[in-house]
Write a protein that holds these residues in place. Structure first.
Motif, mmCIF file in Angstrom:
data_model
loop_
_atom_site.group_PDB
_atom_site.id
_atom_site.type_symbol
_atom_site.label_atom_id
_atom_site.label_comp_id
_atom_site.label_asym_id
_atom_site.label_seq_id
_atom_site.Cartn_x
_atom_site.Cartn_y
_atom_site.Cartn_z
ATOM 1 N N HIS A 49 5.702 5.961 8.478
ATOM 2 C CA HIS A 49 5.519 4.602 8.998
ATOM 3 C C HIS A 49 6.338 3.599 8.185
ATOM 4 O O HIS A 49 6.951 2.677 8.747
ATOM 5 C CB HIS A 49 4.034 4.243 8.956
ATOM 6 N N HIS A 50 6.358 3.796 6.874
ATOM 7 C CA HIS A 50 7.132 2.892 6.027
ATOM 8 C C HIS A 50 8.628 3.011 6.317
ATOM 9 O O HIS A 50 9.350 1.997 6.397
ATOM 10 C CB HIS A 50 6.860 3.188 4.560
ATOM 11 N N TRP A 82 2.120 10.603 6.774
ATOM 12 C CA TRP A 82 2.182 9.659 7.889
ATOM 13 C C TRP A 82 2.474 8.249 7.404
ATOM 14 O O TRP A 82 3.152 7.478 8.075
ATOM 15 C CB TRP A 82 0.866 9.681 8.662
ATOM 16 N N LYS A 83 2.000 7.924 6.199
ATOM 17 C CA LYS A 83 2.260 6.593 5.669
ATOM 18 C C LYS A 83 3.724 6.450 5.260
ATOM 19 O O LYS A 83 4.349 5.388 5.430
ATOM 20 C CB LYS A 83 1.334 6.343 4.481
ATOM 21 N N LYS A 84 4.311 7.537 4.734
ATOM 22 C CA LYS A 84 5.737 7.497 4.393
ATOM 23 C C LYS A 84 6.582 7.323 5.650
ATOM 24 O O LYS A 84 7.544 6.545 5.665
ATOM 25 C CB LYS A 84 6.137 8.784 3.682
ATOM 26 N N ASP A 104 0.813 -1.215 0.000
ATOM 27 C CA ASP A 104 0.000 0.000 0.000
ATOM 28 C C ASP A 104 0.843 1.259 0.000
ATOM 29 O O ASP A 104 0.331 2.349 -0.146
ATOM 30 C CB ASP A 104 -0.926 0.009 1.216
ATOM 31 N N VAL A 105 2.205 1.137 0.200
ATOM 32 C CA VAL A 105 3.055 2.318 0.201
ATOM 33 C C VAL A 105 3.784 2.477 -1.120
ATOM 34 O O VAL A 105 4.291 3.539 -1.426
ATOM 35 C CB VAL A 105 4.059 2.235 1.375
#
Length: 761
Positions: A746-747, A742-744, A730-731
């Motif tokens: 977290h990745h 925020w997703k970056k 999903d990233v």
């Protein structure tokens, strides 16, 4: 007397009981013997009853006797307290004499206090009060009365003391320590004196130099004259519906709040800055547009022009205005773009000075002078003529800039005579020209219409960035081409017109307000429009809105408005720097920074002791802090500085600094000073939109360069396969997809953990 009246009531009751049977209500029969006895009692006291009735008729009652008798007849139906309530309700505080018995009178006093007009009750109350007495312990478990006169005659060692010199409060530990230290050092305590100096008293008056330098009208809020403005305009608008006026005004002046009028709505920094959509000199104007011109623009123009005229009069003094009113025919005044509102402001100022000159003829004689108004529309002219008497209306402004100034080879006749004015008022007339050369021609034309022997030109624009730039551009042009200053007495137009080069000799002149310098404006960094400007020079004047403007604005929470404006008042042909012998330079700034102490003898006469035209002017609202005040001033040296006025300088300076407002001239000095850094923007100022576009282009260029490097370099990244396998599905960014921050993050965290785990393995 009350007993006799009760006896009369009993007789009346007996008469009612012996009336015919058809008129009587059922009641117990009365024995004949009782009636006979009662009649005998009446006959025995007949003479006394007649005398009492005669006295009752002779007495001057505040109320009708029949009304009093009616109340007395109801006494037997009430208790004493309820009868007192009935009397109170009927007669209030004015109680007739002999209406209440002693018991009822005491109840009345207990419930409502002593009745009005009963002096006997007050005397009785005073007699009932015991004389005050003073008791003290006799030392044997009892109390003894003390003679108060004897105690009052005792000395200070006794109980009594002088009220004007009361005994001092007991000394605290801090005060005792302060006294001991002062005695050891050979000094004296000065706590009270320090408190008086540090905290200004509420009754302290402003310094005369401070009063002389204040900006604006007095009182600070302008109330539009009803007879000259409000009533005539209301009469004109009475024939039109309020809804129609509201719709036309919002359509013409930019919607809710009328942002394109003289008003400056709150939070309107993002609104486009446009000139007034209605010009007094425009040829065609409908009836509703003329109505909105009067209702919306007249109040703001009048208030702003009156504020500038008052400031001009303060700086030039009484002799200037009185000289104009005393000259033959009076002053000649031109309203170049106010539609007549400027003339109304001038007439109010002239009327005030005229009444001071001739107080015996106050309100009778009209100040002399001629008034001219530029109005191009017939509809606006018809309405303005109802507000202005003895006024000349011209359809357009005469153009003298393109007329020859002396005989030429082609035309050797005499130069046509030009019309000259002592005062020219031109509000909101420069910003309407889009080109810079058109603005310069307009200002030069107004300058040519001025009386060369002391004429006053007043330019005024809206207090926004574009309005200030229009005023500062006019100021720059006048200083560059027409007004002579030390070191600049000639003007060479070679750079503007090399083919027709001409060196022009400048004439005397003086900027009266708001500037106290003739150098380059510190807020006008270059000619033209400045992008990103956040700080500029503007002032404000509060006025109370008339009812018709309130209806158009649909305002319910406040009835006043602060009109903001930038202005320039300049005099032609007179240089006060030479006449009064003062300078406007860095030396004047240093002297003003040190302050001008006022001698006590002049302070009592309330006379200023400094030249106000050589003082710095506040260009931003002062900032009040704990123990000091920050004042941003434009100095006579042509710089914007921040002066700090501290409490330690003295009570007078600190008090006046906290009372200072935008536009005031400051004469009491300061403790610290520093040059301010202003946000004036620039020709190629990068706004938010331009900055985002530049950054996007830079990122695109970096991405293209990285792609080229990857194609040229022929080596494998050992972590590339692992990074691709470790990245969640999903990233993984697709083309044109935007991944949340925020997703970056977290990745990246998961990726670092995976790298650390691999290294440990």
């Amino acid at each position: 007397m009350l007993d006799e009246l009760e006896l009369i009531d009993e007789v009346e009751l007996m008469d009612e009981e012996t009336a015919p049977a058809e008129t009587l209500e059922p009641s117990e029969p009365i024995e004949k013997d009782e009636l006979t006895i009662l009649m005998e009692r009446v006959s025995d006291h007949g003479e006394e009853i007649n005398e009492l009735l005669d006295e009752l008729e002779e007495m001057e009652y505040e109320h009708d006797i029949e009304e009093v008798a009616e109340i007395l007849a109801q006494r037997r139906d009430h208790t004493s307290e309820s009868f007192v309530h009935l009397v109170r309700q009927r007669f209030g505080d004015g109680l007739p004499d002999a209406l209440l018995s002693e018991e009822e009178l005491q109840i009345y006093i207990r419930l409502y206090g002593a009745p009005i007009g009963r002096a006997d009750i007050d005397v009785m109350a005073e007699e009932e009060q015991d004389e005050p007495s003073l008791l003290r312990d006799d030392g044997e478990g009892g109390w003894e009365e003390v003679d108060m006169e004897e105690e009052a005659a005792k000395t200070d060692d006794g109980y009594a003391y002088d009220m004007d010199n009361p005994p001092k409060d007991p000394e605290t530990l801090a005060e005792q320590r302060t006294r001991e230290v002062a005695e050891q050092l050979g000094g004296q305590e000065a706590l009270e004196q320090f408190e008086d100096e540090a905290v200004p008293g509420p009754t302290m008056r402003a310094d005369p130099n401070t009063l002389a330098g204040r900006f604006g009208t007095d009182p600070s809020t302008i109330f539009l004259p009803e007879k000259a403005i409000m009533n005539p305009i209301a009469k004109i608008l009475s024939g039109y519906a309020n809804k129609h006026l509201y719709e036309v005004s919002n359509r013409v002046f930019g919607g809710q709040g009328l942002p394109h009028s003289t008003a400056t709505p709150r939070g309107g920094s993002e609104l486009p800055q446009k000139p007034l959509p209605l010009d007094a000199s425009q040829r065609y104007m409908g009836q509703m547009e003329a109505n909105t011109y009067l209702a919306v623009l007249y109040p703001g123009i009048y208030s702003a022009v009156l504020s500038v005229l008052v400031e001009t009069r303060k700086r030039l003094g009484d002799d200037w205005l009185r000289g104009l009113l005393s000259q033959k025919g009076g002053p000649n005044v031109l309203d170049a773009s106010g539609g007549g509102a400027g003339i109304l402001a001038w007439k109010d100022l002239a009327r005030t000075e005229w009444d001071k000159m001739y107080p015996s003829a106050r309100g009778m004689a009209t100040p002399p002078g001629k008034s001219t108004v530029i109005v191009g529309s017939d509809t606006l002219r018809a309405r303005a003529s109802q507000l202005l008497d003895n006024t000349t209306f011209l359809p357009r402004l005469p153009d003298y800039t393109h007329v020859r100034q002396k005989p030429t080879m082609e035309d050797s006749s005499e130069v046509p005579k030009r019309k000259q004015y002592d005062i020219i008022i031109a509000p909101y007339s420069i910003q309407g020209y889009t080109e810079n050369y058109e603005r310069k021609q307009h200002v030069e034309n107004l300058w040519s219409l001025l009386n060369p022997n002391g004429g006053i030109l007043i330019l005024l624009e809206k207090g926004r960035q574009r309005g200030f730039e229009a005023i500062s551009g006019a100021r720059e042009m006048l200083l560059q081409r027409h007004i002579a200053s030390p070191g600049s007495t000639e003007y060479d137009n070679f750079l503007e017109d090399p083919d027709q080069r001409e060196v022009i000799q400048k004439e005397p002149g003086m900027i009266i307000a708001p500037c106290t310098n003739h150098s380059t404006c510190p807020m006008h960094n270059f000619s033209g429009t400045s992008h990103g400007r956040r700080e500029y020079c503007s002032f404000e004047q509060r006025y109370v809105r008339p009812s018709f403007l309130q209806n158009i604005l649909r305002a319910k929470h406040r009835n006043h408005e602060d009109v903001r404006f930038s202005y320039l008042s300049v005099q032609r042909g007179v240089d006060l720097r030479q006449d009064r012998g003062f300078q406007q330079n860095s030396t004047s700034t240093d002297v003003a920074f040190e302050g001008f102490p006022t001698p006590e003898d002049l302070k009592q006469n309330n006379e200023p002791t400094v030249e106000t035209l050589a003082l710095p002017r506040t260009v931003f609202p002062p900032l009040k802090r704990d123990g000091h005040v920050l004042i941003d001033v434009c100095t006579p040296a042509g710089k914007i500085e921040r002066w700090t006025v501290s409490r330690a300088q003295g009570a007078q300076q600190y008090r006046d600094a906290r009372k200072a407002k935008l536009g005031d001239l400051w004469a009491l000095g300061a403790r610290f000073r520093r040059v301010r850094n202003l946000e004036l923007g620039g020709k190629h100022f990068e706004g938010k939109k331009e900055r985002l576009e530049r950054r996007a282009a830079e990122r695109q260029l970096d991405a293209e360069e990285e792609g080229e490097i990857e194609e040229e370099d022929d080596f494998d990244d050992p972590d590339e396969d692992y990074r691709a396998r470790s990245m969640p599905q999903d990233v993984q960014k697709k083309k044109g997809q935007r991944v949340p921050t925020w997703k970056k993050a977290h990745h990246n965290k998961k990726l670092r953990q995976a790298y650390n785990k691999r290294d440990r393995d």
